[in-house]
Design an enzyme around this catalytic site. Structure first.
Site, PDB file in Angstrom:
ATOM      1  N   ASP A   1       0.810  -1.222   0.000  1.00  0.00           N
ATOM      2  CA  ASP A   1       0.000   0.000   0.000  1.00  0.00           C
ATOM      3  C   ASP A   1       0.840   1.268   0.000  1.00  0.00           C
ATOM      4  O   ASP A   1       0.410   2.314   0.482  1.00  0.00           O
ATOM      5  CB  ASP A   1      -0.974   0.022   1.203  1.00  0.00           C
ATOM      6  CG  ASP A   1      -1.831  -1.224   1.232  1.00  0.00           C
ATOM      7  OD1 ASP A   1      -2.365  -1.579   0.166  1.00  0.00           O
ATOM      8  OD2 ASP A   1      -1.949  -1.844   2.297  1.00  0.00           O
TER       9      ASP A   1
ATOM     10  N   LYS B   1       2.161   1.939  -5.175  1.00  0.00           N
ATOM     11  CA  LYS B   1       2.779   1.392  -6.395  1.00  0.00           C
ATOM     12  C   LYS B   1       1.907   1.654  -7.611  1.00  0.00           C
ATOM     13  O   LYS B   1       2.413   1.949  -8.690  1.00  0.00           O
ATOM     14  CB  LYS B   1       2.986  -0.118  -6.260  1.00  0.00           C
ATOM     15  CG  LYS B   1       4.022  -0.498  -5.237  1.00  0.00           C
ATOM     16  CD  LYS B   1       4.103  -2.003  -5.065  1.00  0.00           C
ATOM     17  CE  LYS B   1       2.859  -2.620  -4.458  1.00  0.00           C
ATOM     18  NZ  LYS B   1       2.584  -2.253  -3.075  1.00  0.00           N
ATOM     19  N   GLY B   2       0.579   1.543  -7.427  1.00  0.00           N
ATOM     20  CA  GLY B   2      -0.341   1.746  -8.553  1.00  0.00           C
ATOM     21  C   GLY B   2      -0.108   3.094  -9.200  1.00  0.00           C
ATOM     22  O   GLY B   2      -0.031   3.222 -10.421  1.00  0.00           O
TER      23      GLY B   2
ATOM     24  N   GLY C   1      -4.402  -4.380  -4.233  1.00  0.00           N
ATOM     25  CA  GLY C   1      -5.366  -3.340  -4.573  1.00  0.00           C
ATOM     26  C   GLY C   1      -4.571  -2.107  -4.964  1.00  0.00           C
ATOM     27  O   GLY C   1      -4.026  -1.429  -4.110  1.00  0.00           O
ATOM     28  N   HIS C   2      -4.434  -1.867  -6.257  1.00  0.00           N
ATOM     29  CA  HIS C   2      -3.623  -0.743  -6.731  1.00  0.00           C
ATOM     30  C   HIS C   2      -4.541   0.394  -7.170  1.00  0.00           C
ATOM     31  O   HIS C   2      -5.282   0.269  -8.135  1.00  0.00           O
ATOM     32  CB  HIS C   2      -2.708  -1.198  -7.881  1.00  0.00           C
ATOM     33  CG  HIS C   2      -1.662  -2.162  -7.428  1.00  0.00           C
ATOM     34  ND1 HIS C   2      -0.820  -2.821  -8.286  1.00  0.00           N
ATOM     35  CD2 HIS C   2      -1.303  -2.565  -6.178  1.00  0.00           C
ATOM     36  CE1 HIS C   2       0.005  -3.591  -7.583  1.00  0.00           C
ATOM     37  NE2 HIS C   2      -0.275  -3.451  -6.304  1.00  0.00           N
ATOM     38  N   THR C   3      -4.485   1.489  -6.420  1.00  0.00           N
ATOM     39  CA  THR C   3      -5.393   2.603  -6.687  1.00  0.00           C
ATOM     40  C   THR C   3      -4.739   3.598  -7.636  1.00  0.00           C
ATOM     41  O   THR C   3      -3.598   4.005  -7.427  1.00  0.00           O
ATOM     42  CB  THR C   3      -5.745   3.306  -5.358  1.00  0.00           C
ATOM     43  OG1 THR C   3      -6.202   2.300  -4.449  1.00  0.00           O
ATOM     44  CG2 THR C   3      -6.839   4.327  -5.545  1.00  0.00           C
TER      45      THR C   3
ATOM     46  N   ARG D   1       3.194 -29.078  -5.966  1.00  0.00           N
ATOM     47  CA  ARG D   1       3.176 -29.738  -7.282  1.00  0.00           C
ATOM     48  C   ARG D   1       1.855 -30.410  -7.605  1.00  0.00           C
ATOM     49  O   ARG D   1       1.798 -31.489  -8.189  1.00  0.00           O
ATOM     50  CB  ARG D   1       4.351 -30.733  -7.383  1.00  0.00           C
ATOM     51  CG  ARG D   1       5.675 -29.990  -7.347  1.00  0.00           C
ATOM     52  CD  ARG D   1       6.811 -30.879  -7.022  1.00  0.00           C
ATOM     53  NE  ARG D   1       6.678 -31.427  -5.677  1.00  0.00           N
ATOM     54  CZ  ARG D   1       7.630 -32.108  -5.063  1.00  0.00           C
ATOM     55  NH1 ARG D   1       8.768 -32.325  -5.672  1.00  0.00           N
ATOM     56  NH2 ARG D   1       7.446 -32.566  -3.853  1.00  0.00           N
TER      57      ARG D   1
ATOM     58  N   GLN E   1       2.096  -6.016  -3.093  1.00  0.00           N
ATOM     59  CA  GLN E   1       2.442  -6.063  -1.659  1.00  0.00           C
ATOM     60  C   GLN E   1       3.795  -5.378  -1.418  1.00  0.00           C
ATOM     61  O   GLN E   1       4.150  -4.511  -2.193  1.00  0.00           O
ATOM     62  CB  GLN E   1       2.436  -7.521  -1.137  1.00  0.00           C
ATOM     63  CG  GLN E   1       1.043  -8.154  -1.080  1.00  0.00           C
ATOM     64  CD  GLN E   1       0.620  -8.807  -2.381  1.00  0.00           C
ATOM     65  OE1 GLN E   1       1.390  -9.515  -2.998  1.00  0.00           O
ATOM     66  NE2 GLN E   1      -0.616  -8.580  -2.810  1.00  0.00           N
TER      67      GLN E   1
ATOM     68  N   THR F   1       2.691 -12.587   3.028  1.00  0.00           N
ATOM     69  CA  THR F   1       1.920 -13.225   1.983  1.00  0.00           C
ATOM     70  C   THR F   1       2.730 -14.428   1.483  1.00  0.00           C
ATOM     71  O   THR F   1       3.814 -14.719   2.006  1.00  0.00           O
ATOM     72  CB  THR F   1       1.534 -12.226   0.867  1.00  0.00           C
ATOM     73  OG1 THR F   1       0.589 -12.850   0.001  1.00  0.00           O
ATOM     74  CG2 THR F   1       2.752 -11.761   0.059  1.00  0.00           C
TER      75      THR F   1
ATOM     76  N   GLY G   1     -11.056  -3.062   2.649  1.00  0.00           N
ATOM     77  CA  GLY G   1     -11.675  -1.957   3.394  1.00  0.00           C
ATOM     78  C   GLY G   1     -11.239  -1.881   4.845  1.00  0.00           C
ATOM     79  O   GLY G   1     -11.694  -1.016   5.598  1.00  0.00           O
TER      80      GLY G   1
ATOM     81  N   PRO H   1      -9.265  -0.960   8.219  1.00  0.00           N
ATOM     82  CA  PRO H   1      -8.411   0.178   8.586  1.00  0.00           C
ATOM     83  C   PRO H   1      -6.967  -0.282   8.653  1.00  0.00           C
ATOM     84  O   PRO H   1      -6.674  -1.360   9.163  1.00  0.00           O
ATOM     85  CB  PRO H   1      -8.909   0.587   9.977  1.00  0.00           C
ATOM     86  CG  PRO H   1      -9.762  -0.525  10.461  1.00  0.00           C
ATOM     87  CD  PRO H   1     -10.199  -1.336   9.279  1.00  0.00           C
TER      88      PRO H   1
ATOM     89  N   SER I   1       5.711  11.914  -4.250  1.00  0.00           N
ATOM     90  CA  SER I   1       4.298  12.071  -4.590  1.00  0.00           C
ATOM     91  C   SER I   1       3.619  12.911  -3.504  1.00  0.00           C
ATOM     92  O   SER I   1       3.842  12.694  -2.311  1.00  0.00           O
ATOM     93  CB  SER I   1       3.662  10.688  -4.716  1.00  0.00           C
ATOM     94  OG  SER I   1       2.274  10.806  -4.785  1.00  0.00           O
TER      95      SER I   1
END
Ligand code: IMP
Ligand code: MG
Length: 427
Positions: free
Chosen positions: A18, A21-22, A45-47, A145, A226, A241, A304, A306, A416
């Site tokens: 988060d 990256k998006g 989730g890439h915004t 496998r 991630q 992950t 969603g 927090p 950014s």
């Protein structure tokens, strides 16, 4: 970062995901010919905020929003085909042309409904705080496998045989986990029969496409999902992950060797967040955490939930520089810190024994006990969201960035200052 000598770039998250990256991929994709997702799946989730519309992309590479780019989903991704087609419909509805621009590796493993059921069932005892998207069980089947790959759809009788085994095993596991739900072979067979004619026309050896493009001097952007601290090898195991989120994963997951990669951009927030369980050494006190969450809209783009919020952690980013071989940093969400009078930055850790930690502890018990050593940097208390070059930033904001750069030991290439595409400073 693209130039004639640097045509193959990797963008990775350098914290716990988060980082934005998006947005960075969207900015860089303007200059790319191909954008490739290489690991993870619908957990991401890439915004991307274009001003008039915004997109949350889960499996489609963020490059899809630039008409000129071809997008690839590499072999290292675990692909949820139903979700993918829902996502394709969503972006098409917003006017994006997808046909002829999106290809999927025939070596990618498929995430099926039983993987998601197993993911949620395992959560009851493991409590990793997963996204419930079936990621862990699909990678388990892959390394075990016994996974199903896109290529298996070319022979549905073979796919059926693999499914028969997989469904029987899933039902045994569900029983062991004490969950009442069972999965149906019939439903899974029907699902694959329905998906095969949609997936196969876009299924191909995506690694070859990348290789040929690089040979022709085209520009390729490899888009990670991630973050480094969620990497199955280098992250805060077991609160991670199930894939290699670090830059090495770009090679195995896109199907090209490390010698083709010319640069690795690590995306970091100007502070730190994490969603899911596990240690977060620089987690802020409740008041500051809520303030960061509110100002930064820190809620999961996929679930969603927090996000937990804290201060910039230089131990984490230095570690990330090493495990990714970062050649540059993109610092995001600087504007979120605009109103703070003073900003703590974690520079090192003191262990439970009172001694400084030399590196990242391997186990979460030790990491959970470290005390960050903070430097308190003066805030700038001015709006930075309209800055488009470093000189537009208040001196204290520039000093803050300089300090992050020194502590991280990697050069800052982008800053950014807002969610929109145009709110970026190229250093
Ligand atoms: P999984 O990837 O769903 O198995 O979840 C494992 C851990 O990674 C959990 O802590 C999740 O919250 C976290 N995670 C997975 N994907 C993302 C992401 O895209 N952003 C941030 N955290 C993620
Ligand atoms: Mg995200």
């Amino acid at each position: 970062m693209f130039d004639p000598k640097h045509t193959c770039l990797v963008v990775v998250g350098a914290q716990w995901g988060d980082e934005g990256k998006g947005k960075l991929v969207d900015v860089l994709a303007e200059r790319a010919d191909h954008v490739v997702r290489y690991q993870g799946g619908a957990n991401a989730g890439h915004t991307v905020d274009l001003g008039a519309t915004s997109f949350v992309l889960h499996q489609i590479p963020s490059g899809i929003l630039h008409e000129r780019t071809t997008c690839l989903i590499g072999n290292g991704v675990v692909l949820d085909p139903e979700q993918l087609f829902a996502e394709i419909d969503e972006v098409k509805a917003k006017g994006v042309k997808v046909d002829g621009r999106l290809f999927i590796s025939d070596r990618a493993h498929l995430v099926l409904p039983y993987h998601k059921l197993l993911d949620r069932a395992a959560e009851a005892s493991q409590q990793i705080g997963t996204t419930g998207r079936g990621i862990g069980p699909t990678y388990e089947a892959k390394t075990g496998r016994r996974g199903l790959r896109v290529a298996d759809l070319r022979d549905l009788s073979r796919a059926r045989a693999l499914l028969t085994e997989a469904v029987a095993r899933a039902n045994q596991t569900l029983e062991l986990l004490g969950v009442a739900d069972r999965v149906s072979l019939d439903e899974h067979v029907k699902l694959l029969e329905r998906l095969a004619p949609k997936l196969l026309p876009v299924a191909t050896d995506t690694g070859r496409i990348v290789f040929r493009a690089l040979k022709e001097g085209k520009r390729v952007l490899l888009e990670g999902a991630q973050g480094a601290l969620l990497d199955v090898d280098h992250g805060t195991y077991p609160f991670v992950t199930s894939s290699n989120t670090t830059a090495g994963g770009a090679c195995t997951g896109a199907g090209i060797g490390p010698t083709y990669i010319d640069g690795v951009l690590g995306v970091v927030k100007a502070y730190t967040t994490r969603v899911g369980n596990g240690p977060l050494p620089t987690e802020a006190d409740t008041e500051n955490e809520e303030r960061l969450r509110k100002l930064g809209h820190e809620f999961g783009a996929t679930t969603g939930r927090p996000r937990r919020c804290g201060w910039f952690d230089a131990m984490v980013v230095r570690y990330s520089v090493r495990v990714n071989g970062l050649t540059g940093l993109a610092v995001t969400k600087l504007d979120v810190l605009d109103t703070f009078a003073e900003i703590p930055v974690g520079v090192s850790y003191t262990g439970a024994d009172g001694k400084p930690c030399e590196g990242m502890p391997a186990d979460v018990e030790t990491l959970g006990q470290v005390k960050p050593v903070y430097e308190r940097l003066p805030g700038w208390q001015k709006d930075t969201s309209a800055a488009r070059k470093l000189a537009d930033l208040p001196p204290a904001a520039r000093a803050y960035l300089d300090r992050l750069q020194d502590l991280s030991e990697a050069p800052i290439r982008y800053v950014s200052v807002g969610t929109r595409r145009d709110q970026i400073i190229e250093v």
